[in-house]
Write a protein that holds these residues in place. Structure first.
Motif, mmCIF file in Angstrom:
data_model
loop_
_atom_site.group_PDB
_atom_site.id
_atom_site.type_symbol
_atom_site.label_atom_id
_atom_site.label_comp_id
_atom_site.label_asym_id
_atom_site.label_seq_id
_atom_site.Cartn_x
_atom_site.Cartn_y
_atom_site.Cartn_z
ATOM 1 N N ASP A 31 40.144 54.677 18.979
ATOM 2 C CA ASP A 31 41.344 55.103 19.691
ATOM 3 C C ASP A 31 41.477 54.344 21.006
ATOM 4 O OD1 ASP A 31 41.799 57.103 17.720
ATOM 5 O OD2 ASP A 31 40.322 58.391 18.725
ATOM 6 N N VAL A 32 42.712 53.983 21.337
ATOM 7 C CA VAL A 32 42.968 53.262 22.588
ATOM 8 C C VAL A 32 42.816 54.198 23.780
ATOM 9 C CG1 VAL A 32 44.682 51.971 23.914
ATOM 10 C CG2 VAL A 32 44.485 51.619 21.440
ATOM 11 N N ASP A 33 43.274 55.422 23.628
ATOM 12 C CA ASP A 33 43.240 56.391 24.722
ATOM 13 C C ASP A 33 42.884 57.762 24.141
ATOM 14 O OD1 ASP A 33 43.474 57.517 27.195
ATOM 15 O OD2 ASP A 33 45.524 56.835 27.573
ATOM 16 N N PHE A 34 43.059 58.794 24.936
ATOM 17 C CA PHE A 34 42.782 60.156 24.457
ATOM 18 C C PHE A 34 43.952 60.589 23.567
ATOM 19 C CE2 PHE A 34 40.068 59.691 28.105
ATOM 20 C CZ PHE A 34 38.891 60.306 27.689
ATOM 21 N N ALA A 35 43.913 60.067 22.345
ATOM 22 C CA ALA A 35 45.050 60.214 21.435
ATOM 23 C C ALA A 35 45.086 61.550 20.710
ATOM 24 C CB ALA A 35 45.026 59.082 20.410
ATOM 25 N N HIS A 36 43.992 62.303 20.733
ATOM 26 C CA HIS A 36 43.909 63.553 19.995
ATOM 27 C C HIS A 36 43.825 64.729 20.971
ATOM 28 C CE1 HIS A 36 42.965 60.923 16.604
ATOM 29 N NE2 HIS A 36 42.056 60.360 17.387
ATOM 30 N N SER A 37 44.432 65.840 20.600
ATOM 31 C CA SER A 37 44.385 67.013 21.481
ATOM 32 C C SER A 37 44.447 68.286 20.652
ATOM 33 C CB SER A 37 45.541 66.991 22.479
ATOM 34 O OG SER A 37 46.782 67.112 21.823
ATOM 35 N N ALA A 38 43.989 69.373 21.263
ATOM 36 C CA ALA A 38 44.045 70.703 20.653
ATOM 37 C C ALA A 38 44.178 71.717 21.776
ATOM 38 C CB ALA A 38 42.799 70.978 19.826
ATOM 39 N N PRO A 39 44.792 72.869 21.500
ATOM 40 C CA PRO A 39 44.847 73.911 22.538
ATOM 41 C C PRO A 39 43.446 74.275 22.998
ATOM 42 C CG PRO A 39 46.310 74.438 20.709
ATOM 43 C CD PRO A 39 45.492 73.260 20.263
ATOM 44 N N LEU A 40 43.279 74.385 24.294
ATOM 45 C CA LEU A 40 41.969 74.715 24.846
ATOM 46 C C LEU A 40 41.679 76.193 24.663
ATOM 47 C CD1 LEU A 40 40.479 73.370 28.133
ATOM 48 C CD2 LEU A 40 40.318 75.809 27.605
ATOM 49 N N ASP A 41 40.546 76.490 24.050
ATOM 50 C CA ASP A 41 40.091 77.867 23.835
ATOM 51 C C ASP A 41 38.975 78.138 24.842
ATOM 52 O OD1 ASP A 41 38.947 80.251 23.014
ATOM 53 O OD2 ASP A 41 39.003 79.755 20.883
ATOM 54 N N ALA A 42 39.208 79.068 25.756
ATOM 55 C CA ALA A 42 38.227 79.325 26.814
ATOM 56 C C ALA A 42 36.855 79.698 26.269
ATOM 57 C CB ALA A 42 38.737 80.438 27.732
ATOM 58 N N SER A 43 36.796 80.232 25.044
ATOM 59 C CA SER A 43 35.509 80.590 24.447
ATOM 60 C C SER A 43 34.800 79.386 23.846
ATOM 61 C CB SER A 43 35.698 81.656 23.369
ATOM 62 O OG SER A 43 36.454 81.150 22.277
ATOM 63 N N GLY A 44 35.478 78.230 23.789
ATOM 64 C CA GLY A 44 34.875 77.012 23.265
ATOM 65 C C GLY A 44 35.714 76.387 22.172
ATOM 66 N N ASN A 45 35.596 75.070 22.025
ATOM 67 C CA ASN A 45 36.301 74.334 20.973
ATOM 68 C C ASN A 45 35.301 73.584 20.110
ATOM 69 O OD1 ASN A 45 38.656 74.381 23.212
ATOM 70 N ND2 ASN A 45 39.562 74.032 21.193
#
Length: 318
Positions: free
Chosen positions: A266-280
């Motif tokens: 990946d060129v940059d931070f191309a992937h994302s997910a909703p942040l779960d405070a209990s952990g991802n």
């Protein structure tokens, strides 16, 4: 942007206005030339912090891997011994005592491993004494056949791994502190100069208009970042990246994401997910891939990110 990038950017916007319209003004003992030196000091400190973070993360993962190996050995090997030597009443009585300690916490995992080692050695001696002689008990973890002697090595070396973790964290804290100190110093210089300059210029003047290009605080606060506590390997098939977060953070944020990239892919931070405070749990990935992770929080005013964290996927310990 990280917190220091916000401060650095404001200083970079301040410098040309300071140089052009107030070339002789000093904030304490600091003039435009000194501010420029402070701006140039950011990048070396950031690089030092990143290097220290990678070293600290590697030390933490090494210690956690060792603890996980001892936990799995402490769980699986007693079952193997019981199946092979269940008719030996004295040994089974000691095994029953072993089972009273469930290996869940660091202390209980270490205790189970300490109690298992002599029983494992006894079991191997009994297996060697039968006719025909049987091979010593082993348990494969991550493609390696672990023996009783290797369990003892894990136990003997764990204290040093904990020390390495503490030492590298202390070194990281020192680099973080140095960067925070520079950020606070430059932030105060920026704000104090802006206050003095705004009071020095008349509205409608070129100098006063130039101040409009320099961001100032007010209104809705920028969101607070959510810091990453640890990045480890585990989860599905042992090939996920597990993210734990520092409690708190995220105030004033309307969106909270964990973002990642695979180095060399990946060129940059191309992937994302909703942040779960209990952990991802991210992935799964492939052994050998290096994954970089950040958190990102945003609102109508600004977007803020944390320092990147890095982990390279190893052969799973299962």
């Amino acid at each position: 942007m990280e917190y220091w990038e916000v401060t650095k950017q404001r200083a970079q916007l301040t410098l040309p206005v300071w140089t052009q319209f107030t070339p002789t003004m000093k904030i304490g003992s600091t003039g435009a030339a000194e501010l420029e030196q402070y701006v140039q000091a950011f990048e070396p400190l950031v690089q030092q912090r990143m290097a220290a973070q990678d070293i600290a993360d590697a030390a933490y993962c090494t210690a956690q891997d060792s603890l996980l190996k001892m936990k799995l050995i402490g769980t699986k090997v007693p079952t193997i011994i019981e199946a092979m030597l269940g008719e030996n009443e004295p040994l089974m009585a000691d095994m029953n005592e072993l089972y009273r300690n469930v290996p869940r916490t660091e202390a209980s995992i270490l205790r189970r491993a300490r109690e298992l080692y002599p029983l494992w050695v006894r079991a191997n001696t009994m297996l060697a004494a039968v006719t025909p002689a049987q091979s010593p008990v082993t348990r494969v973890l991550g493609g390696v056949a672990f023996t009783a002697a290797m369990l003892k090595s894990l136990l003997d070396g764990y204290a040093d791994l904990v020390k390495d973790t503490c030492d590298t964290q202390e070194a990281l804290d020192a680099k973080r502190t140095a960067l925070r100190a520079l950020d606070r110093q430059v932030d105060q210089i920026n704000k104090r100069w802006y206050k003095a300059a705004k009071a020095s210029f008349d509205e409608g003047s070129d100098a006063y208009a130039a101040l409009e290009n320099i961001p100032s605080e007010g209104g809705t606060p920028a969101p607070e970042t959510i810091e990453i506590a640890s990045v480890t390997q585990g989860g599905q098939d042992g090939l996920q990246v597990l993210i734990a977060y520092v409690a708190g953070g995220g105030d004033h944020a309307t969106a909270k994401l964990v973002k990642w990239q695979v180095a060399g892919v990946d060129v940059d931070f191309a992937h994302s997910a909703p942040l779960d405070a209990s952990g991802n749990a991210l992935g799964p990935f492939v052994v050998g891939q290096t994954v970089k992770v950040i958190t990102e929080v945003s609102n109508s005013v600004a977007t803020r990110t944390t320092a990147r964290r890095t982990i390279t996927l190893q052969t799973p310990i299962v």
